[in-house]
Write a protein that holds these residues in place. Structure first.
Motif, PDB file in Angstrom:
ATOM      1  N   GLY A 226       0.473  -1.385   0.125  1.00 34.74           N
ATOM      2  CA  GLY A 226       0.164   0.243   0.096  1.00 34.74           C
ATOM      3  C   GLY A 226       0.859   1.482  -0.263  1.00 34.74           C
ATOM      4  O   GLY A 226       2.102   1.123   0.032  1.00 34.74           O
ATOM      5  N   LEU A 227       0.083   2.600  -0.411  1.00 34.41           N
ATOM      6  CA  LEU A 227       0.370   3.743  -0.263  1.00 34.41           C
ATOM      7  C   LEU A 227       0.948   3.911   1.333  1.00 34.41           C
ATOM      8  O   LEU A 227       0.382   3.949   2.184  1.00 34.41           O
ATOM      9  CB  LEU A 227      -0.213   5.341  -0.825  1.00 34.41           C
ATOM     10  CG  LEU A 227       0.652   6.109  -1.039  1.00 34.41           C
ATOM     11  CD1 LEU A 227       1.356   5.705  -2.423  1.00 34.41           C
ATOM     12  CD2 LEU A 227      -0.716   6.864  -1.965  1.00 34.41           C
ATOM     13  N   LEU A 228       2.111   5.158   1.444  1.00 40.85           N
ATOM     14  CA  LEU A 228       2.119   4.626   3.022  1.00 40.85           C
ATOM     15  C   LEU A 228       1.590   6.515   2.915  1.00 40.85           C
ATOM     16  O   LEU A 228       2.545   7.311   3.647  1.00 40.85           O
ATOM     17  CB  LEU A 228       4.328   4.678   3.483  1.00 40.85           C
ATOM     18  CG  LEU A 228       4.530   3.249   2.789  1.00 40.85           C
ATOM     19  CD1 LEU A 228       6.647   3.937   3.403  1.00 40.85           C
ATOM     20  CD2 LEU A 228       3.926   2.646   3.495  1.00 40.85           C
ATOM     21  N   GLN A 229       0.173   6.873   2.969  1.00 37.03           N
ATOM     22  CA  GLN A 229      -0.366   7.528   3.468  1.00 37.03           C
ATOM     23  C   GLN A 229      -0.348   7.542   5.235  1.00 37.03           C
ATOM     24  O   GLN A 229       0.324   6.834   5.349  1.00 37.03           O
ATOM     25  CB  GLN A 229      -1.504   7.168   2.354  1.00 37.03           C
ATOM     26  CG  GLN A 229      -2.310   6.624   2.613  1.00 37.03           C
ATOM     27  CD  GLN A 229      -3.806   6.249   1.944  1.00 37.03           C
ATOM     28  OE1 GLN A 229      -3.686   7.059   1.286  1.00 37.03           O
ATOM     29  NE2 GLN A 229      -4.100   5.174   2.329  1.00 37.03           N
ATOM     30  N   TYR A 230      -1.064   8.779   5.452  1.00 38.51           N
ATOM     31  CA  TYR A 230      -1.073   8.988   6.481  1.00 38.51           C
ATOM     32  C   TYR A 230      -1.846   8.069   7.314  1.00 38.51           C
ATOM     33  O   TYR A 230      -1.572   7.634   8.621  1.00 38.51           O
ATOM     34  CB  TYR A 230      -1.815  11.081   6.919  1.00 38.51           C
ATOM     35  CG  TYR A 230      -2.014  10.693   8.724  1.00 38.51           C
ATOM     36  CD1 TYR A 230      -1.107  11.242   8.743  1.00 38.51           C
ATOM     37  CD2 TYR A 230      -3.539  11.050   9.319  1.00 38.51           C
ATOM     38  CE1 TYR A 230      -1.064  12.539  10.085  1.00 38.51           C
ATOM     39  CE2 TYR A 230      -3.760  11.987  10.394  1.00 38.51           C
ATOM     40  CZ  TYR A 230      -3.111  11.604  10.950  1.00 38.51           C
ATOM     41  OH  TYR A 230      -2.660  12.119  11.950  1.00 38.51           O
ATOM     42  N   ARG A 260       3.662   9.241   4.302  1.00 41.51           N
ATOM     43  CA  ARG A 260       4.631   9.593   5.429  1.00 41.51           C
ATOM     44  C   ARG A 260       6.522   8.197   4.863  1.00 41.51           C
ATOM     45  O   ARG A 260       7.009   8.229   5.903  1.00 41.51           O
ATOM     46  CB  ARG A 260       4.039   7.853   5.945  1.00 41.51           C
ATOM     47  CG  ARG A 260       3.329   8.462   7.428  1.00 41.51           C
ATOM     48  CD  ARG A 260       2.656   7.584   8.144  1.00 41.51           C
ATOM     49  NE  ARG A 260       0.756   7.865   8.788  1.00 41.51           N
ATOM     50  CZ  ARG A 260       1.565   8.420  10.215  1.00 41.51           C
ATOM     51  NH1 ARG A 260       2.747   8.771  10.786  1.00 41.51           N
ATOM     52  NH2 ARG A 260       0.459   9.505  10.744  1.00 41.51           N
ATOM     53  N   TYR A 261       5.894   8.291   3.352  1.00 44.66           N
ATOM     54  CA  TYR A 261       7.272   7.638   3.118  1.00 44.66           C
ATOM     55  C   TYR A 261       8.490   8.810   3.496  1.00 44.66           C
ATOM     56  O   TYR A 261       9.436   8.222   3.588  1.00 44.66           O
ATOM     57  CB  TYR A 261       7.342   7.522   1.567  1.00 44.66           C
ATOM     58  CG  TYR A 261       8.599   7.204   0.502  1.00 44.66           C
ATOM     59  CD1 TYR A 261       8.622   5.717   0.256  1.00 44.66           C
ATOM     60  CD2 TYR A 261       9.782   8.101   0.267  1.00 44.66           C
ATOM     61  CE1 TYR A 261       9.197   5.449  -0.872  1.00 44.66           C
ATOM     62  CE2 TYR A 261      10.596   7.166  -0.597  1.00 44.66           C
ATOM     63  CZ  TYR A 261      10.592   5.909  -0.466  1.00 44.66           C
ATOM     64  OH  TYR A 261      11.036   5.125  -1.641  1.00 44.66           O
ATOM     65  N   PRO A 262       8.892   9.588   2.894  1.00 41.68           N
ATOM     66  CA  PRO A 262       9.955  10.678   3.498  1.00 41.68           C
ATOM     67  C   PRO A 262      10.213  10.033   5.310  1.00 41.68           C
ATOM     68  O   PRO A 262      11.411   9.945   5.118  1.00 41.68           O
ATOM     69  CB  PRO A 262      10.032  11.954   3.153  1.00 41.68           C
ATOM     70  CG  PRO A 262       8.335  12.053   2.968  1.00 41.68           C
ATOM     71  CD  PRO A 262       7.868  10.569   2.789  1.00 41.68           C
ATOM     72  N   GLU A 263       9.359   9.961   5.847  1.00 39.02           N
ATOM     73  CA  GLU A 263       9.482  10.009   7.254  1.00 39.02           C
ATOM     74  C   GLU A 263      10.401   8.513   7.547  1.00 39.02           C
ATOM     75  O   GLU A 263      11.005   8.062   8.044  1.00 39.02           O
ATOM     76  CB  GLU A 263       8.561   9.674   8.106  1.00 39.02           C
ATOM     77  CG  GLU A 263       8.711   9.805   9.503  1.00 39.02           C
ATOM     78  CD  GLU A 263       7.702   9.908  10.379  1.00 39.02           C
ATOM     79  OE1 GLU A 263       7.245   9.795  11.798  1.00 39.02           O
ATOM     80  OE2 GLU A 263       6.061   9.670   9.775  1.00 39.02           O
TER      81      GLU A 263
END
Length: 389
Positions: A226-230, A260-263
């Motif tokens: 999945g996409l690392l969204q909020y 949340r990807y950069p984190e």
């Protein structure tokens, strides 16, 4: 023969992510229904528009009529432009359906955008059509908005549409048990049937029930799709793997666009972690191949829902690790197909420390036992019963 109109603003045969309604459309046609599918030329997942050629090719290969409306589109999920785009599409759908609906037709819609729910309730009052609301998402609850003023405005906007309209809808199904609470907020006496998202059986035929990789001591492969969204916070799992040589995490589905990807990427790079792998976006047809080599599927959802990835894991015969207390955790616990831990790195560490290959194998066997209950062929039959009730 009953005529069905299915409206899917962000989901159609043109889109590659999420196919609950396109699969339902094909099923209803196979059961003898005349069906028209109404959608837009905008792809919500990538924020791109489909070309006229792509639309024409899809229309030519489908066993039902596909009607595509042009929309404004938007670049941010939380924006005035998105509200405007949804409103304009809803107006187009309303005036298109107004002369076509009657007491012998059925209108199927998703639970977002809220403008569409209001328009559908109005169509039911004006034309007497039956309306089936598929509660897959719950606005304003599920759309995370951090800014307090924007959140208040959006909440008020949604309530203004939902309070006067939901009580006029006559049929409901929901994909997560807690969504009934959302329904009863606006329509206290409404009843709804639990029909989860499920999985497409033919897509997973290469992995039989109980098939796939078997876990071994000292070599555990976890996967998060999945996409690392909020709403998907995988960082507690990543932190739990710092310094571990007995476990790896594979992140599938994000090329860097997730909130949340950069984190997550920053933490992995800071700690020079070699046991966390960023696989990136994978074509849906290739996901089974990847999951067939994994041992555990990870569900790090903040919100209370049961998303598609849960059923991808089931289809791949993967035991499931859920973080936090939510609908997914309750389902995993009730079926005995995995584990739920506190939403902390410490909770994940404690679980990984005690897991044995034998326990994982037992959960895997249990997934194989219940797997077919979530095949869409079974779930579509439940929806058909609601339509014909």
């Amino acid at each position: 023969m009953k005529k069905v109109y299915l409206v899917g603003p962000t989901e159609s045969a043109l889109t590659r992510r999420g196919n609950r309604h396109p699969a339902l459309a094909a099923f209803l046609v196979s059961k003898g229904y005349e069906l028209e599918y109404i959608s837009s030329d905008f792809y919500h997942a990538t924020k791109q528009f489909f070309s006229k050629q792509e639309v024409a090719e899809a229309q030519a290969r489908l066993p039902y009529k596909l009607t595509i409306f042009s929309v404004l589109g938007y670049w941010s999920n939380v924006s005035i432009r998105r509200v405007l785009s949804n409103s304009l599409l809803t107006l187009k759908v309303f005036f298109y359906l107004l002369p076509r609906l009657n007491r012998g037709t059925v209108l199927i819609i998703p639970s977002r955008p809220v403008e569409l729910i209001f328009a559908s309730a109005l169509l039911r009052l004006l034309r007497g059509t039956s309306v089936l609301l598929d509660i897959q998402d719950i606005w304003p609850d599920a759309l995370a908005i951090r800014h307090p003023v924007k959140r208040l405005v959006f909440n008020s906007y949604c309530h203004a549409y939902l309070y006067p309209s939901l009580r006029f809808i006559d049929k409901f199904i929901h994909v997560a048990p807690s969504f009934v609470q959302w329904l009863h907020r606006y329509a206290p006496r409404a009843t709804s049937s639990f029909v989860p998202l499920g999985f497409d059986g033919p897509r997973w035929k290469a992995i039989p029930p109980g098939g796939g990789a078997q876990a071994e001591a000292g070599s555990l492969r976890l996967v998060c799709v999945g996409l690392l969204q909020y709403q998907i916070d995988v960082l507690p799992v990543v932190k739990a793997l710092v310094g571990r040589s007995d476990a790896e995490l594979f992140l599938i589905g994000d090329e860097g666009e997730g909130e949340r990807y950069p984190e997550v990427r920053g933490f992995v790079d800071e700690h020079a972690m070699t046991n966390v792998h960023f696989v990136g976006r994978v074509e849906p047809s290739e996901v089974p191949t990847h999951l067939a080599t994994m041992h555990l599927g990870v569900m790090p959802m903040i919100s209370s829902s049961i998303p598609n990835k849960m059923f991808d894991y089931m289809a791949a015969s993967l035991p499931i690790l859920v973080l936090g207390e939510n609908d997914s955790a309750e389902l995993v616990d009730s079926l005995g197909i995995g584990w739920a831990t506190p939403y902390t790195a410490e909770g994940v560490v404690a679980l990984l420390d005690r897991l044995s290959p034998g326990e994982i194998a037992e959960k895997k066997r249990r997934v194989g036992q219940v797997r077919n209950d979530f095949d869409r062929d079974v779930l579509h039959q439940r929806i058909l019963e609601v339509i014909e009730s």
